[in-house]
Design a protein around this motif. Sequence first.
Motif, short mmCIF file in Angstrom:
data_model
loop_
_atom_site.label_atom_id
_atom_site.label_comp_id
_atom_site.label_asym_id
_atom_site.label_seq_id
_atom_site.Cartn_x
_atom_site.Cartn_y
_atom_site.Cartn_z
N PRO A 239 -0.23 25.00 14.80
CA PRO A 239 0.46 24.39 13.51
C PRO A 239 -0.78 23.84 12.52
O PRO A 239 -1.90 23.78 13.17
CB PRO A 239 0.97 23.19 14.16
CG PRO A 239 1.53 23.62 15.56
CD PRO A 239 0.15 24.46 15.90
N ASN A 240 -0.39 24.06 11.33
CA ASN A 240 -1.46 23.71 10.33
C ASN A 240 -2.51 24.40 10.02
O ASN A 240 -3.38 24.09 9.13
CB ASN A 240 -1.96 22.19 10.50
CG ASN A 240 -1.01 21.23 10.17
OD1 ASN A 240 -0.08 21.50 9.30
ND2 ASN A 240 -0.46 20.24 10.94
N VAL A 241 -2.97 25.54 10.46
CA VAL A 241 -3.73 26.74 10.24
C VAL A 241 -3.50 27.21 8.89
O VAL A 241 -4.49 27.86 8.37
CB VAL A 241 -4.11 27.42 11.37
CG1 VAL A 241 -4.52 26.86 12.73
CG2 VAL A 241 -3.06 28.30 11.69
N GLY A 242 -2.35 27.35 8.48
CA GLY A 242 -2.14 27.78 7.14
C GLY A 242 -0.99 29.19 7.39
O GLY A 242 -1.29 30.20 6.23
N LYS A 243 -0.54 29.32 8.01
CA LYS A 243 0.27 30.56 8.61
C LYS A 243 1.43 30.61 7.51
O LYS A 243 1.67 31.78 6.76
CB LYS A 243 1.02 30.53 9.63
CG LYS A 243 0.00 30.69 11.01
CD LYS A 243 0.70 30.54 12.16
CE LYS A 243 1.67 29.42 12.72
NZ LYS A 243 0.95 28.22 12.54
N SER A 244 2.23 29.55 7.12
CA SER A 244 3.18 29.65 6.06
C SER A 244 2.43 30.08 4.60
O SER A 244 3.06 30.66 3.96
CB SER A 244 4.00 28.30 6.29
OG SER A 244 4.50 27.97 7.47
N SER A 245 1.61 29.30 4.50
CA SER A 245 0.88 29.58 3.16
C SER A 245 0.41 30.81 3.03
O SER A 245 0.57 31.53 2.00
CB SER A 245 -0.38 28.49 3.22
OG SER A 245 0.16 27.26 3.22
N LYS A 344 -7.69 29.69 5.16
CA LYS A 344 -8.30 28.63 4.14
C LYS A 344 -9.75 28.95 3.90
O LYS A 344 -10.94 28.26 4.13
CB LYS A 344 -8.48 27.15 5.04
CG LYS A 344 -7.21 26.92 5.36
CD LYS A 344 -6.87 25.27 5.78
CE LYS A 344 -5.46 25.25 6.60
NZ LYS A 344 -5.17 24.03 7.06
N ASP A 346 -11.40 29.34 1.33
CA ASP A 346 -12.18 28.65 0.32
C ASP A 346 -12.80 27.52 0.82
O ASP A 346 -14.08 26.79 0.48
CB ASP A 346 -11.11 28.34 -0.75
CG ASP A 346 -9.95 27.57 -0.07
OD1 ASP A 346 -9.55 26.49 -0.41
OD2 ASP A 346 -9.46 27.88 0.88
N ALA A 362 -5.02 31.32 1.03
CA ALA A 362 -3.83 31.65 0.63
C ALA A 362 -3.80 30.94 -0.83
O ALA A 362 -3.30 31.24 -1.63
CB ALA A 362 -2.73 30.75 1.19
P1 GDP Z 1 1.26 26.38 9.20
O1 GDP Z 1 1.75 25.07 9.95
O2 GDP Z 1 -0.10 27.15 9.94
O3 GDP Z 1 2.18 27.14 8.52
O4 GDP Z 1 0.43 25.62 7.95
P2 GDP Z 1 0.80 25.63 6.46
O5 GDP Z 1 0.82 26.84 5.65
O6 GDP Z 1 1.85 24.50 6.40
O7 GDP Z 1 -0.61 24.79 6.06
C1 GDP Z 1 -1.12 23.60 6.41
C2 GDP Z 1 -1.94 22.90 5.49
O8 GDP Z 1 -3.15 23.60 5.05
C3 GDP Z 1 -1.35 22.63 4.22
O9 GDP Z 1 -1.78 21.41 3.56
C4 GDP Z 1 -1.86 23.73 3.21
O10 GDP Z 1 -1.87 23.27 1.82
C5 GDP Z 1 -3.19 23.92 3.61
N1 GDP Z 1 -3.60 25.45 3.53
C6 GDP Z 1 -2.91 26.22 3.68
N2 GDP Z 1 -3.79 27.35 3.18
C7 GDP Z 1 -4.75 27.02 2.53
C8 GDP Z 1 -5.84 27.79 2.15
O11 GDP Z 1 -6.12 28.80 1.81
N3 GDP Z 1 -6.96 26.89 1.46
C9 GDP Z 1 -6.96 25.65 1.73
N4 GDP Z 1 -7.82 24.82 1.21
N5 GDP Z 1 -5.78 24.84 2.48
C10 GDP Z 1 -4.76 25.43 2.70
#
Ligand code: GDP
Length: 461
Positions: A239-245, A344, A346, A362
């Motif tokens: 969770p939170n690694v940015g999959k949904s983004s 992430k 960036d 993303a």
């Molecule tokens: P998931 O739980 O793996 O689906 O993760 P989310 O897509 O919900 O992203 C988790 C957090 O990481 C959120 O606060 C996003 O804004 C942040 N995040 C996602 N992608 C990126 C990225 O490419 N760059 C940065 N700086 N933050 C990101």
Amino acid sequence: MSIRRIIPPGGAEIVGDGSTIVAIATAMGRGALATVRASGPGVRTLMRVLLEPPPTIVRRATRCVVRDVSGAAIDEVVVTLYAAPHSFTGEDLLELSTHGGLMAPTAVLAAAIRAGARQAEPGEFTRRAVLNGKLDLLQAEAIGDLIDARSSAAHRLALRQLDGGLTRRVSLLRDRILELEALLAYDIDFPEEDDGPMPRAHIADTADTLFDALGMLLATTEQGTLVHHGALVVLAGAPNVGKSSLFNALLGEARAIVTDVPGTTRDAIEAVLDLPGWPLRLVDTAGLRESADEVERLGIEASSRYLGQAALVLACGDSARSVADVAGMGAARTTAPVVTVVTKGDLVAERHETAADITVSAHTGQGLRALLALVEQRLRQRHGEPTLDAPGLTSARHQVAVAAAVEELQAFRTTWGEDLVPASVAAIHVRAAADALGELIGVVRVDDVLEAVFQRFCVGK
Ligand code: GDP
């Protein structure tokens, strides 16, 4: 000048079960027009009761007023009558182009039902087309596939199936199996002769050639299924690694149709990306993380289920370490290629964490196109180029039928080769192989097969 057929006063002969069916054939919702269609022997009666003036020339669009039984005007429509047998269903068929929205088509439908028609079952128009020999079963399925197609490739594949290419390929094989059965009949007629009138080796060779041809047809299933559904690409990671983004950012890079996948505690979300090569079925699931938490545990199961079916896994992490962890966990649950993705980008770019296959962001769009190109490349390595023009198998039903034919033919080869049983007994396998292909195109046991095929259709098809 074109030749017009004038409607004969007696109407069409009665076909099917004698009922006249009616349905709204277009999707409900706000729109300029909707189509109501009716099919069956009572269509001409419907026309006389409902339409003013009733059309007098077949296949000519005619403007009419629809009136309900009380005589009140319901809508102004454009009507086309197709006379049996020259219609989609093979019966008299009426298409009413009504005003769109909810009220007009629903009122016209209700008036037709009050005038004696009955609401069509899902897929019943197409079913009648099959029963009346206007379409074979594979073509009928192709209509469903065409409507459900979510990518250009799936659309093209369905069109190929609709034009009868697959039917011809299967029919040809079935004819050859029936020829083999005929060869065996000679042997059955002369069982006492030394070598029979037909050399055993000739029959064995014929069976071998057929077996190979069926095997080639069966091998098209993998490609067909990949195109039909899209190659399943699973985003895996904690969770939170940015999959949904990443999921959402990738949708921005290609034409995509998004659907929720119900049935999991944390619903997965799917999108088909319409790419030039393989269409992708991208799935974002709950986090892949070992946990005692019940919700999380179910989430992991959902991920594992997807991982087991994946054509490719994107192992995502926001550091090289977390990517390696998830890649290891993912690899244990799939035989598909795993692409490691640092998210992430960036944030991590300056730390030179480049052990992964690719780094993306993303937020900035960095690496997204390159990631899609990499996915395409890996899929090509494993599955080759999608072949959309050669007719092949696209569904589990097709696969099961052809696999059964292959199995029966193999059983025949064994018994024939070992000369264990009389030809008449070995021939049973050949007949079963022919029947399996017959079922596929709908020439045997049509009723059972129709039931299975049409249950996924919607009303009005
Ligand atoms: P998931 O739980 O793996 O689906 O993760 P989310 O897509 O919900 O992203 C988790 C957090 O990481 C959120 O606060 C996003 O804004 C942040 N995040 C996602 N992608 C990126 C990225 O490419 N760059 C940065 N700086 N933050 C990101």
